[in-house]
Write a protein that holds these residues in place. Structure first.
Motif, PDB file in Angstrom:
ATOM      1  N   THR A   1       0.852  -1.189   0.000  1.00  0.00           N
ATOM      2  CA  THR A   1       0.000   0.000   0.000  1.00  0.00           C
ATOM      3  C   THR A   1       0.885   1.235   0.000  1.00  0.00           C
ATOM      4  OG1 THR A   1      -1.958   1.012   0.995  1.00  0.00           O
ATOM      5  CG2 THR A   1      -0.267   0.180   2.506  1.00  0.00           C
TER       6      THR A   1
ATOM      7  N   GLY B   1       1.331   4.862   5.495  1.00  0.00           N
ATOM      8  CA  GLY B   1       1.072   4.258   6.792  1.00  0.00           C
ATOM      9  C   GLY B   1      -0.397   4.324   7.143  1.00  0.00           C
TER      10      GLY B   1
ATOM     11  N   SER C   1      -3.003   4.116   5.053  1.00  0.00           N
ATOM     12  CA  SER C   1      -3.711   3.026   4.376  1.00  0.00           C
ATOM     13  C   SER C   1      -3.380   1.679   5.000  1.00  0.00           C
ATOM     14  CB  SER C   1      -3.358   3.014   2.881  1.00  0.00           C
ATOM     15  OG  SER C   1      -4.047   4.040   2.196  1.00  0.00           O
ATOM     16  N   LYS C   2      -2.130   1.512   5.390  1.00  0.00           N
ATOM     17  CA  LYS C   2      -1.738   0.257   6.044  1.00  0.00           C
ATOM     18  C   LYS C   2      -2.563   0.035   7.311  1.00  0.00           C
ATOM     19  CE  LYS C   2       2.215  -2.152   8.109  1.00  0.00           C
ATOM     20  NZ  LYS C   2       3.688  -2.141   8.335  1.00  0.00           N
ATOM     21  N   ASN C   3      -2.686   1.070   8.123  1.00  0.00           N
ATOM     22  CA  ASN C   3      -3.458   0.956   9.370  1.00  0.00           C
ATOM     23  C   ASN C   3      -4.928   0.670   9.093  1.00  0.00           C
ATOM     24  OD1 ASN C   3      -1.193   1.436  10.948  1.00  0.00           O
ATOM     25  ND2 ASN C   3      -1.550   3.645  11.048  1.00  0.00           N
TER      26      ASN C   3
ATOM     27  N   GLN D   1      -5.286  -2.984   7.986  1.00  0.00           N
ATOM     28  CA  GLN D   1      -5.109  -3.894   9.124  1.00  0.00           C
ATOM     29  C   GLN D   1      -6.336  -3.878  10.031  1.00  0.00           C
ATOM     30  OE1 GLN D   1      -1.173  -2.228  10.361  1.00  0.00           O
ATOM     31  NE2 GLN D   1      -0.553  -4.369  10.456  1.00  0.00           N
TER      32      GLN D   1
ATOM     33  N   LYS E   1       0.929  -7.695  10.417  1.00  0.00           N
ATOM     34  CA  LYS E   1       1.867  -6.646  10.040  1.00  0.00           C
ATOM     35  C   LYS E   1       2.891  -7.114   9.009  1.00  0.00           C
ATOM     36  CE  LYS E   1       1.679  -3.772  14.194  1.00  0.00           C
ATOM     37  NZ  LYS E   1       2.453  -3.184  15.311  1.00  0.00           N
TER      38      LYS E   1
ATOM     39  N   ILE F   1       2.027  -6.899   5.065  1.00  0.00           N
ATOM     40  CA  ILE F   1       1.703  -5.647   4.373  1.00  0.00           C
ATOM     41  C   ILE F   1       2.866  -4.664   4.504  1.00  0.00           C
ATOM     42  CG2 ILE F   1       0.428  -4.800   6.393  1.00  0.00           C
ATOM     43  CD1 ILE F   1      -1.422  -3.330   4.400  1.00  0.00           C
ATOM     44  N   SER F   2       3.267  -4.082   3.378  1.00  0.00           N
ATOM     45  CA  SER F   2       4.382  -3.129   3.352  1.00  0.00           C
ATOM     46  C   SER F   2       3.961  -1.856   2.633  1.00  0.00           C
ATOM     47  CB  SER F   2       5.596  -3.733   2.636  1.00  0.00           C
ATOM     48  OG  SER F   2       6.109  -4.826   3.347  1.00  0.00           O
ATOM     49  N   VAL F   3       4.581  -0.752   3.028  1.00  0.00           N
ATOM     50  CA  VAL F   3       4.289   0.549   2.426  1.00  0.00           C
ATOM     51  C   VAL F   3       5.285   0.856   1.309  1.00  0.00           C
ATOM     52  CG1 VAL F   3       4.160   3.042   2.825  1.00  0.00           C
ATOM     53  CG2 VAL F   3       3.247   1.444   4.543  1.00  0.00           C
TER      54      VAL F   3
ATOM     55  N   SER G   1      -4.195  10.414   4.959  1.00  0.00           N
ATOM     56  CA  SER G   1      -2.745  10.285   4.825  1.00  0.00           C
ATOM     57  C   SER G   1      -2.023  11.612   4.646  1.00  0.00           C
ATOM     58  CB  SER G   1      -2.425   9.410   3.605  1.00  0.00           C
ATOM     59  OG  SER G   1      -2.846  10.055   2.415  1.00  0.00           O
TER      60      SER G   1
END
Length: 361
Positions: free
Chosen positions: A148, A151, A153-155, A158, A165, A168-170, A302
């Motif tokens: 993604t 951070g 979008s990652k949160n 999740q 965790k 998924i990587s940014v 974001s």
């Protein structure tokens, strides 16, 4: 040798945020492969027969498909079939992916349709939301690795789907493409009012989340300030707001503008205003910074994470502010340089290359 097959569905659509990201990352990834002369990783791209462009790469092989992109058939049937035929692992850039064990690697830029269901009001919009959420869930459950762009979008991913965790990587967006775009001042001949008066500029697909409602309410209260708005209407936008904007003497609706015209507008505006209340990343303010424009963005999603002290901020739900005063505030050139050096497609392509290598595909 591991073989990764890129889903070329992005080659069939207009070059907006997600498509731009895919196009630029693939070009940079190809340069990395050529520079490293890496024979341990084979990457190809499957291009639908109705692609608007067929890229020319040094190392990435472009495989023309004999099938038109027709969603959802392409993502669910034809592309995974070709992956099996090629014995390849899918790499998907566009928030969609083959189902279940065929999912492979996939980008989820954001989960807007999940987070803001009330923005999808018409029957067509609700179908788009259903299709989007279907793919969000499939990618969250079955992708070998999820990528993604922030951070934030990652949160959100999740939280919504319980993704671990380590899955998924940014890999963020960039601005490098803007260097090759030539300014086009013809836009000021088309709209002479913009050459005569200082103006604020707003750019984006005219979805509801882009928050033209904010511009409408602010412009009504500040008839002495001029606003230029570009973009095309797509799902999730109330035409009533556009109708109201068209009646205001201090608003210029530009419709579609070319990249060169966008660059000129950004360079000459008082400030670039981005009131969007939901963004996985938000590329336009980054482009604006590259030509020296002041940027005023919403303190939402974001955007504070990406722009930090390089921007001035507004409340996306409150127009009780003064854009002219915000535009006059100084911003450290060091802060701007830090943002621009961090978010480049070259950096992101290196991140993706390392992720693919570390995955041991």
């Amino acid at each position: 040798m591991p073989h990764i097959l890129i889903n070329g569905n992005f080659l069939c659509r207009n070059l907006t945020g997600i498509e731009r990201f895919a196009f630029e990352i693939c070009a940079c990834l190809d340069e990395i492969l050529a520079e490293k002369n890496d024979s341990s990783l084979k990457i190809s791209l499957l291009a639908p027969s109705n692609a608007t462009v067929f890229p020319e790469y040094k190392k990435i092989q472009v495989i023309p498909a004999n099938y038109l992109t027709s969603f959802p058939k392409w993502d669910m049937f034809y592309f995974p079939k070709m992956c099996r035929k090629q014995k390849a692992i899918p790499l998907n850039f566009s928030n969609t992916a083959p189902l279940f064990f065929n999912t492979g690697f996939a980008f989820l830029h954001d989960i807007y349709a999940h987070d803001f269901p009330d923005d999808f009001t018409s029957f067509k919009d609700r179908l788009i939301r259903f299709y989007s959420c279907f793919h969000y869930k499939n990618i969250a459950r079955h992708a070998k690795k999820i990528f993604t762009v922030s951070g934030f979008s990652k949160n959100q991913i999740q939280k919504a789907y319980g993704v671990e965790k380590n899955r998924i990587s940014v890999i963020p967006n960039g601005w490098d493409h803007f260097k090759t775009i030539q300014e086009d001042d013809e836009i000021f001949k088309k709209f002479p009012m913009l050459a005569e008066k200082p103006f604020f500029f707003t750019l984006g697909s005219l979805q509801k989340r882009k928050n033209l409602k904010w511009i409408l309410e602010y412009a009504k209260k500040h008839a002495d300030e001029t606003f230029a708005i570009s973009g095309k209407v797509i799902g999730g936008m109330h035409t009533q707001e556009l109708d109201e904007l068209s009646t205001l003497q201090n608003v210029v609706l530009l419709g579609y503008v070319s990249d060169g015209e966008v660059k000129s507008l950004m360079k000459h505006c008082r400030a670039f205003v981005f009131p969007s209340y939901y963004e996985g990343f938000g590329i336009p303010p980054l482009e604006a910074l590259t030509v020296g424009a002041k940027i005023i963005v919403a303190q939402s999603a974001s955007l504070p994470e990406i722009y930090g002290n390089a921007a001035q901020y507004i409340d996306s739900s409150n127009t009780d502010c003064n854009l002219s005063e915000l535009a006059e505030k100084s911003v450290s050139q060091e802060e701007i340089a830090c943002v621009l050096s961090k978010f480049t497609y070259q950096n992101s392509a290196n991140m993706l290359y390392n992720e693919l290598k570390e995955a041991g595909v």
